[in-house]
Every structure is written in structure tokens, then in C-alpha cells.
Scaffold this motif. Sequence first.
Motif, PDB file in Angstrom:
ATOM      1  N   PRO A 143      65.318  47.563   3.917  1.00 58.14           N
ATOM      2  CA  PRO A 143      65.804  46.617   4.923  1.00 58.14           C
ATOM      3  C   PRO A 143      65.595  45.194   4.413  1.00 58.14           C
ATOM      4  N   ARG A 144      66.526  44.303   4.713  1.00 58.40           N
ATOM      5  CA  ARG A 144      66.372  42.926   4.214  1.00 58.40           C
ATOM      6  C   ARG A 144      65.247  42.213   4.967  1.00 58.40           C
ATOM      7  N   VAL A 145      65.218  42.442   6.267  1.00 54.71           N
ATOM      8  CA  VAL A 145      64.152  41.815   7.068  1.00 54.71           C
ATOM      9  C   VAL A 145      63.512  42.901   7.929  1.00 54.71           C
ATOM     10  N   VAL A 164      49.639  41.461   0.285  1.00 61.27           N
ATOM     11  CA  VAL A 164      49.658  40.672   1.524  1.00 61.27           C
ATOM     12  C   VAL A 164      49.935  39.194   1.211  1.00 61.27           C
ATOM     13  N   ALA A 168      53.076  37.101   2.678  1.00 67.17           N
ATOM     14  CA  ALA A 168      52.825  35.934   3.527  1.00 67.17           C
ATOM     15  C   ALA A 168      53.473  34.682   2.951  1.00 67.17           C
ATOM     16  N   PHE A 171      57.439  35.185   3.402  1.00 72.01           N
ATOM     17  CA  PHE A 171      57.948  35.350   4.758  1.00 72.01           C
ATOM     18  C   PHE A 171      56.794  35.211   5.750  1.00 72.01           C
ATOM     19  N   PRO A 172      56.469  33.980   6.119  1.00 72.11           N
ATOM     20  CA  PRO A 172      55.269  33.734   6.929  1.00 72.11           C
ATOM     21  C   PRO A 172      55.273  34.455   8.276  1.00 72.11           C
ATOM     22  N   ALA A 173      56.445  34.851   8.767  1.00 70.63           N
ATOM     23  CA  ALA A 173      56.496  35.496  10.073  1.00 70.63           C
ATOM     24  C   ALA A 173      56.341  37.011   9.975  1.00 70.63           C
ATOM     25  N   ALA A 174      55.928  37.497   8.810  1.00 64.84           N
ATOM     26  CA  ALA A 174      55.893  38.953   8.602  1.00 64.84           C
ATOM     27  C   ALA A 174      54.865  39.639   9.490  1.00 64.84           C
ATOM     28  N   ARG A 175      55.191  40.885   9.808  1.00 61.28           N
ATOM     29  CA  ARG A 175      54.232  41.732  10.510  1.00 61.28           C
ATOM     30  C   ARG A 175      53.863  42.860   9.556  1.00 61.28           C
ATOM     31  N   ILE A 176      52.552  43.050   9.373  1.00 59.26           N
ATOM     32  CA  ILE A 176      52.077  44.030   8.391  1.00 59.26           C
ATOM     33  C   ILE A 176      51.201  45.065   9.095  1.00 59.26           C
ATOM     34  N   LEU A 274      61.922  33.286   2.994  1.00 61.27           N
ATOM     35  CA  LEU A 274      62.359  32.704   4.278  1.00 61.27           C
ATOM     36  C   LEU A 274      63.347  31.563   4.078  1.00 61.27           C
ATOM     37  N   LEU A 277      66.786  32.690   3.196  1.00 66.22           N
ATOM     38  CA  LEU A 277      67.418  33.337   4.345  1.00 66.22           C
ATOM     39  C   LEU A 277      67.938  32.286   5.322  1.00 66.22           C
ATOM     40  N   GLU A 278      67.118  31.254   5.555  1.00 63.96           N
ATOM     41  CA  GLU A 278      67.531  30.195   6.474  1.00 63.96           C
ATOM     42  C   GLU A 278      68.750  29.454   5.930  1.00 63.96           C
ATOM     43  N   ALA A 280      71.005  30.673   3.925  1.00 58.40           N
ATOM     44  CA  ALA A 280      72.169  31.559   4.028  1.00 58.40           C
ATOM     45  C   ALA A 280      72.712  31.557   5.448  1.00 58.40           C
TER      46      ALA A 280
END
Lengths: 385, 66
Positions: A143-145, A164, A168, A171-176, A274, A277-278, A280
Amino acid sequence: VPKVEHLVYGDRKVFTVTAFNRGIGMHLGRLPPVWVEGEVTELRRNDAWANVFLTLKDPRTGACLSVTIGRRTYDRLALELAEGETVHVAGRAEIYELKGELGLRATTIERIGLGDQLVALERLKRKLAAEGLFRPERKRRLPRVPRAVGILTGADAAARGDLVATIAARFPAARIVVREARVQGKGAAGAIVSALAQLAAHPAVDVVVLARGGGSFEDLLPFSDESVVRAVAGSRVPVVSAVGHEQDTPLCDLAADVRAATPTAAGALVVPELRELEAALAGTRRRLGLAVRSLLERDRNRLARQGERLRTAPRLLLERRRAALDRTGARLQTLSPLATLNRGYAIVRAGGAALRAAAEVQPGDPIAVQLAAGSLDARVEEVQV
Amino acid sequence: VSESKSFEDLQRELEEIVTRLERGDVPVDDAIALFRRGEELYKECVARLQGAELQIEELLPGDPAT
């Protein structure tokens, strides 16, 4: 058989130390070659020496045996033995004459079990490959995101930390979601399978990374276990394998959707940058605006053209009708017999019908001759057929 | 914009809208509706990228799959 010299003191036979050691050595030399199993300790190798020395130890009793092997022979084996490894040594008993020490003169050394394990691994690899587990068309796109990245790791702080940190940073908004598991030694395969299942069952996890730093061949073996390889291939979510170092190829690497050389590389695979992506997204939005504007513009132009056509249409229609009428008139003209009479022809009728052959009338019959202007009533004088 | 859709679904839909508009075979009324939908998707995408912080969750062997 050479005899060992001895001295004689009266009725006493006495051997020198050298002769004794040599005599024992000769006896030992008659024993058959044997295999001896033990743990490697005190391995000493030096480029300047003709031999490599090590001590074999029985881990249960602590009993020790000195082993000597030719340095070139040892180097050719390319074992890179580490202390504590269990090996099989083939050789003959010998005595070191100068010290009177018993030892084993080795002809070869094998890492115990490794040969069998390699064969078993190769067999398993072929079997799973035949089932199609490693086929490229089975590989899923990552998955891309991902909503969340699952990390399966041992108590390996370095691999986990690298992974990690990379995620981070990109993509600072990542959920791990991290799940630690026993990744080496007894029971590791089962632990990995259940940890993977748990991560894949997590509702937000869209991709799982197997993060395991380098280790010995044996340490990485659980990642080649059939149950682990099948679990990776059959995982609900795509799996990235970041196991061992670049040169290692545990079978889970082949079954995974993507293989990463390092945990850092895995991090770069599972989340996007990130900023890219922004950028794009902003580009797509610009295109959205441009596209709708040009569509509206085009529509306005089309409307203007239609208005113009609406205004000019009635006149055009009239002109077209007139032109058509003119053409029809002209055609009518050419078909009319009057046009022919104008050129000097005449129509002769007898009893109302037009005459086409002289034989149709007799001398004396009345005929009518129609000219372009006016007509004549006449009588047939003579018929020539 | 649906909450359950993944970021990629949203991004794909946005891209499809842009492509359709760029191709141009869209009636004007539809074009305006598509544009509005595109803007909405764009905003949702941006919102999902911003605001959230790194979140690390530890699973333990016995944890139920929540």
C-alpha cells in the motif's frame, strides 16, 4: 616395524623420554582414523604457522582434546569457525613427542548438522517453489499509504530502532504496531507464525515488516521454517522481509511480497515520503482546476458558435432552397422536347402518336408536324422504307 | 467523504476525476459536480496527512485482535 631403542641397566630395560613418546606414537599410528565430536575452544591460527590448533571440548564432562590440522587444509575448508561451535573432526590419534601430549591429527573438520540442514533447506525450497509459493505473480503491491505498519521483531533494538526511525522521518503521521516475538532458538518458528497472524489480524495494519538483524546461519533458521514461510506467503496483508544481512537468503525472503536488504530499506518501502506525497497531491489539484476551467471555456465557446449559427441559419436555408430550385429547373429544361425542337428538329404525328418509322404510314395519310413554333397539317406523298 | 476508504482509494478517485475532466467528454453540469467532489477528496487527503502524530502501539502475545 622399527624398534624403539632402549638402554639396559643390568636386567632393567629403560627408555628415554623421546623413545617412549615415539613408541607410543607408533602404536597410536596403527589405530584407524576416527571422527570425534566436540565444541571448538582455543582456536589459534596464524599465517606464519604451518598448523592450526584448537581444543575440542566435551560439553557434558569438560574433557578436552588437542587438535592439529594443517593450515592450508584448514583454510581450504573456509569454515570460519567460532568458539563454542560443535564440529566433527576426522583424524588419527597422535602424540606430540616434545611434550608427550596426546592429540588428534585432523584431516578434515565439519560443522555438525550444517550439511544436513543445508540439504533439508534446499529440499524445502524446491518443494515450496514447485507449489508456486515464490512465484512473482503472487507478489502483492505494497500500500502506498498504509493505515498502520506492523513490525514483527525480536528483542533486537537495532533493527527495530532503524525501522521506526526511517518510518518516522519519512512519514511523521505514521501509525506503527509492534509485536515482539522470540525469533531464534527453540520455539521461534511457532512464535513468529502466531505473531504474524496477530499483526495481520489487527484492523489497521496494512503491511507487516519482518525485522531481524544479522545472525548466524542457525539463528536465522526459524525464518526458513516451513510454517513461517507458508505463513508469510499466505498472509492477509503484504509482507516485507528484512531478515539477516544482504548475503543471507532465508526462505521467508522468497515468500515475502518484497525483500528489503536492511530495516532502513524496509522503512523506505512501507511509507511514502510525506513531502513528495503532498507535492503530488498539490499537482493533482492544480490539474483539477485547470481541467474544469478549460472545460467551461470550451463550453462557452461552443455556445457562442451555436448562437452565431442560429442567426445565420434562416438565410442559409433560403439560399440553399433557391439554388436547388435553379438546378431542378435546368434539368427540366434539358429534358423538355421543346429544347430539341429549338435546335431544328420536328415531331411528326399520325393519328396522335409520334411517328418513328416510315412504314407506319401510307401515301395519302394525313400527318401533323409540330415545330418549335406552330405546327403543320400535311399529307404523305411517298413512303421510302 | 467516506471514513472507511483508504488514502489510496481517495487518491485514486481524485486522479480518475482529473483524468475524466482532462479528457473533456463530460457535460458541464457533471463537470462542476466532479470538480466539487475532487476538491473534497483533495481536502480529505491533505487532512489525513496532517495533524496526526507518530503513534507506536505494542502488541503482546495474548492481546486480542482489536
